[in-house]
Design a protein around this motif. Structure first.
Motif, PDB file in Angstrom:
ATOM      1  N   GLY A   7      62.661  39.301  60.961  1.00 13.93           N
ATOM      2  CA  GLY A   7      61.385  38.182  60.276  1.00 13.93           C
ATOM      3  C   GLY A   7      60.053  38.702  61.178  1.00 13.93           C
ATOM      4  N   LEU A  54      55.356  39.373  58.239  1.00 20.73           N
ATOM      5  CA  LEU A  54      56.468  37.924  58.224  1.00 20.73           C
ATOM      6  C   LEU A  54      55.759  37.848  59.506  1.00 20.73           C
ATOM      7  N   GLU A  55      55.483  38.062  60.641  1.00 18.75           N
ATOM      8  CA  GLU A  55      55.483  37.547  62.285  1.00 18.75           C
ATOM      9  C   GLU A  55      54.528  36.322  62.483  1.00 18.75           C
ATOM     10  N   LEU A  76      56.090  31.333  58.735  1.00 23.92           N
ATOM     11  CA  LEU A  76      57.109  30.999  58.804  1.00 23.92           C
ATOM     12  C   LEU A  76      57.252  30.684  60.271  1.00 23.92           C
ATOM     13  N   PHE A  77      56.709  30.808  61.041  1.00 23.78           N
ATOM     14  CA  PHE A  77      56.714  30.750  62.720  1.00 23.78           C
ATOM     15  C   PHE A  77      55.924  30.215  63.539  1.00 23.78           C
ATOM     16  N   ARG A 129      62.657  33.971  65.718  1.00 23.97           N
ATOM     17  CA  ARG A 129      63.462  34.870  64.437  1.00 23.97           C
ATOM     18  C   ARG A 129      64.583  34.922  65.114  1.00 23.97           C
ATOM     19  N   TYR A 175      66.183  32.682  63.068  1.00 23.44           N
ATOM     20  CA  TYR A 175      65.938  32.763  61.169  1.00 23.44           C
ATOM     21  C   TYR A 175      67.074  34.232  60.933  1.00 23.44           C
ATOM     22  N   LYS A 176      67.657  35.186  61.772  1.00 23.56           N
ATOM     23  CA  LYS A 176      68.106  36.425  61.576  1.00 23.56           C
ATOM     24  C   LYS A 176      70.010  35.647  61.567  1.00 23.56           C
ATOM     25  N   SER A 190      60.721  28.006  63.980  1.00 22.51           N
ATOM     26  CA  SER A 190      60.288  28.392  63.073  1.00 22.51           C
ATOM     27  C   SER A 190      60.278  26.793  61.913  1.00 22.51           C
TER      28      SER A 190
END
Length: 541
Positions: free
Chosen positions: A57, A61-62, A66-67, A314, A317-318, A381
Motif C-alpha cells: 500500500g 498507492l499511497e 484507496l487511503f 495500510r 490493507y496488508k 481506507s
C-alpha cells in the motif's frame, strides 16, 4: 463510503458536472505538523517496486483514493449545492456501522427464536431426530451418507451428554477437586498462550514500524517487504498455532462434546479478534509517543506518522491482502498436493493422515475475521470494502473447488440449529470490537494536520459541533436539549421500563408454551387410554 465520500471527491477534483472544490486548510497548528511528503516512485523504477507497493500500500498507492490521505477536500460545490465532505465522511462511517449492527441484530433475533424452539426436552429431541430428522428431498447417495452421519453424530452427542450428566452427578468431592484444579491449570496455560501471542504481535509491530520507514535499496526488496508484513505474518501464525493448542488442551477438561466445540470456538474467536486489537494498540502506542515539544504541539508522532490514519489503513490493507494470500497458498500448495498423495500413494502414513477435513466453523471464523478487519479499516481506507468484496468473491470459488476435490466432511458435524445463532453472535462481537478502535480514533486521538478531511479540526468528531454551530438557533437548542442530561435520564428510564415489560411478556409467553406442551402430553395420554379401551371392547364378545 464510495457513494458519499469517494465518488463526490473524484467528481469535484476532476470538475465533472461543472463542480468545484475547496481543500481544507490546517487551522491553529504548527507549520511542521502540516508537512507530508508521500514516498512516491521517481525516476527509473523496477517492476518489483510496483509489486512491493501493491502488496504494502505504499508508493503509487499511497495518495490514491484507496487511503485516507487522498481526501483533503473541505467542501465541494455541485452547481449551488455545497457538499460538506468531512461531515459526510464521518456520517458514512456511522451509517455503515449502524446498518451492520441493525442487520446482525435482526438476523440474531431470528436465530435466537429458532434456538429456543430447538431447545426442547431431551425426549422430544430424540423423537424429532428418529421420526422427523430425515430429509426426503435428498436423492444423491453422497448427500444421503452425509445426512446419515450427521444424524448418527447428533444421537451420539446426545447420548454422550446424558452419560456425562450422570457422571457429573455421581462425582465425589475428590473427583470434583481434581477436575476443577485441572481446568484452572489448563486455563492458566491458555492465558499464557494468549499472552505470548499478544506480546509477539506487539514486538513485531513496534519492530516493523521502526524499521520499515527507513530508506532501503533495491537489493533489500525482500527484506523490506518482510519487515512491512511482519505483524501480518505473526498474527497469521498466532491464528494458526493457538487454535491447535486449544483443541489439544480441551480434551483434558472433560466437557460435553457440544460444550467442547463452543468453548474451543470462543477461544479461537478471542485470539483472532484480540490480535487485531493488540495490533491497533501497538500502532497507537507508536503514534502517540511524543518526547519533544514539537511532537507534543502536533498531538501525535508527526515525524514517523505525518498521516497516521493512512498508516493504520495500510496495516488493515496488508492484513486483508495477506489473509487472501495465505488462503490461496494453503489451497494450492497444501490441499491439492495432499489430495494427490492420498489418491496415488498407498503408504500407511499417508493413508493414515488422509484428506483434510472441511471445518465449517473454521471457515466461518475466517470470514468473521476478514469482516472485522473491513469494519475497522474502512474509516482509514474507504475502498477497503471493495477489495474485501473481490477477495471473498474469489475465495468462495476457491473454497468450493477445495471442498469438492480436496477435502472430506468433518467427523464431528456442527448443529445447524445452534451454530447459525452462535456465528451471528460472534459476528456481533466482531462489530462491537470494531466500535472501540474507531471510537478512540474519531473522538480521542488528534487527527493528522497534514492530510485527510479533518486536518482543520483537532479530532474527527470536532466536525459535528462545528456543523451544529452553523444551524439556526432554534435547531441548535433542540439538538443541545436532546444531548443534555435532562433528556438522557428520562429516556434511559423509559427504555428500562420497556425492557422490563418485554422481559415480563416473554416470561408469560414461556409459561403459556410450557402449559401447552403439558396439555399436548395429556392429550396424547388420553388418546392412548381411549385406544386401549376401544381395543379391549373389540376383544370382548
Amino acid at each position: 463510503m464510495f457513494s458519499f465520500v469517494t465518488l463526490p471527491s473524484i467528481i469535484a477534483k476532476y470538475g465533472i458536472f461543472n463542480s468545484s472544490f475547496a481543500e481544507s486548510p490546517p487551522k491553529n497548528t504548527e507549520l511542521h505538523c502540516t508537512v507530508y511528503t508521500p514516498s512516491g516512485n521517481q525516476g527509473l523504477v523496477y517492476f518489483y517496486t510496483y509489486l512491493k507497493d501493491l502488496l504494502s500500500g505504499t508508493g503509487f498507492l499511497e495518495m490514491t483514493s484507496l487511503f485516507y490521505g487522498y481526501y483533503t477536500i473541505d467542501a465541494a460545490w455541485f452547481s449551488i449545492l455545497r457538499y460538506n465532505l468531512p461531515l459526510a465522511y464521518l456520517l458514512a462511517t456511522f451509517a455503515y456501522l449502524a446498518l451492520s449492527l441493525l442487520w446482525i441484530i435482526k438476523r440474531s433475533v431470528e436465530g435466537f427464536k429458532q434456538n429456543l424452539v430447538h431447545h426442547e426436552d431431551q425426549f422430544q429431541s430424540y423423537c424429532n431426530k428418529v421420526f422427523a430428522g430425515w430429509d426426503f428431498c435428498i436423492t444423491d447417495p453422497n448427500a444421503a451418507r452425509l445426512k446419515h452421519r450427521s444424524l448418527q453424530y447428533e444421537l451420539q452427542t446426545d447420548l454422550e451428554e446424558e452419560r456425562l450428566k450422570r457422571k457429573i452427578a455421581d462425582r465425589t468431592m475428590k473427583e470434583k477437586l481434581r477436575i476443577y484444579s485441572l481446568r484452572i491449570f489448563i486455563n492458566i496455560i491458555v492465558i499464557a498462550v494468549l499472552s505470548g501471542c499478544f506480546y509477539s504481535i506487539y514486538r513485531a509491530t513496534v519492530f516493523s514500524q521502526e524499521n520499515s520507514n527507513k530508506d532501503v535499496g533495491n537489493k533489500n526488496f525482500q527484506a523490506n517487504l518482510f519487515v512491512q508484513y511482519l505483524p501480518s505474518v505473526v498474527i497469521t501464525l498466532a491464528n494458526f498455532i493457538a487454535p491447535q493448542i486449544f483443541s489439544f488442551l480441551i480434551t483434558f477438561e472433560d466437557y460435553s462434546p457440544a460444550f467442547e466445540i463452543r468453548l474451543t470456538l470462543m477461544r479461537c474467536v478471542f485470539v483472532r479478534l484480540a490480535n487485531i486489537g493488540v495490533l491497533l494498540f501497538s500502532l497507537w502506542s507508536q503514534i502517540s509517543h511524543c518526547t519533544t515539544d514539537k511532537c507534543k504541539a502536533c498531538g501525535y508522532n508527526y515525524e514517523l506518522y505525518p498521516c497516521w490514519e493512512s498508516e493504520v489503513g495500510r496495516e488493515m490493507y496488508k492484513l486483508m491482502i495477506f489473509d487472501f494470500i495465505i488462503i490461496l497458498a494453503v489451497t494450492l500448495f497444501v490441499d491439492f498436493p495432499r489430495k494427490l498423495l492420498v489418491t496415488h500413494c498407498s503408504c500407511k502414513p499417508v493413508q493414515w493422515c488422509g484428506l483434510q477435513e472441511f471445518g465449517i466453523s473454521d471457515n466461518v471464523l475466517e470470514i468473521i475475521y476478514g469482516q472485522t478487519i473491513c469494519w475497522i479499516g474502512t474509516f482509514f481506507s474507504p475502498l477497503l470494502p471493495a477489495i474485501a468484496t473481490i477477495k471473498y468473491f474469489i475465495i468462495f470459488y476457491i473454497k468450493k473447488i477445495s471442498l469438492i476435490h480436496t477435502r472430506k466432511p468433518a467427523a464431528r458435524p456442527i448443529r445447524a440449529s445452534s451454530s447459525n445463532f452462535f456465528f451471528l453472535v460472534v459476528l456481533l462481537i466482531g462489530l462491537v470490537l470494531a466500535f472501540v478502535p474507531l471510537g478512540i480514533s474519531i473522538a480521542h486521538i488528534p487527527s493528522s494536520k497534514a492530510c485527510g478531511p479533518f486536518r482543520s479540526f483537532n479530532t474527527s468528531w470536532a466536525v459535528v459541533p462545528a456543523t451544529v454551530l452553523g444551524f439556526p438557533t432554534g435547531l441548535q437548542q433542540v439538538l443541545h436539549a436532546i444531548a443534555s442530561e435532562a433528556f438522557a435520564v428520562p429516556f434511559f428510564m423509559v427504555i428500562c421500563l420497556i425492557m422490563v415489560y418485554l422481559i415480563a411478556l416473554a416470561g408469560a409467553h414461556k409459561r403459556v408454551v410450557e402449559q401447552l406442551r403439558e396439555q399436548l402430553a395429556l392429550e396424547s395420554r388420553d388418546k392412548l387410554f381411549l385406544i386401549r379401551k376401544i381395543t379391549e371392547a373389540q376383544r370382548c364378545p
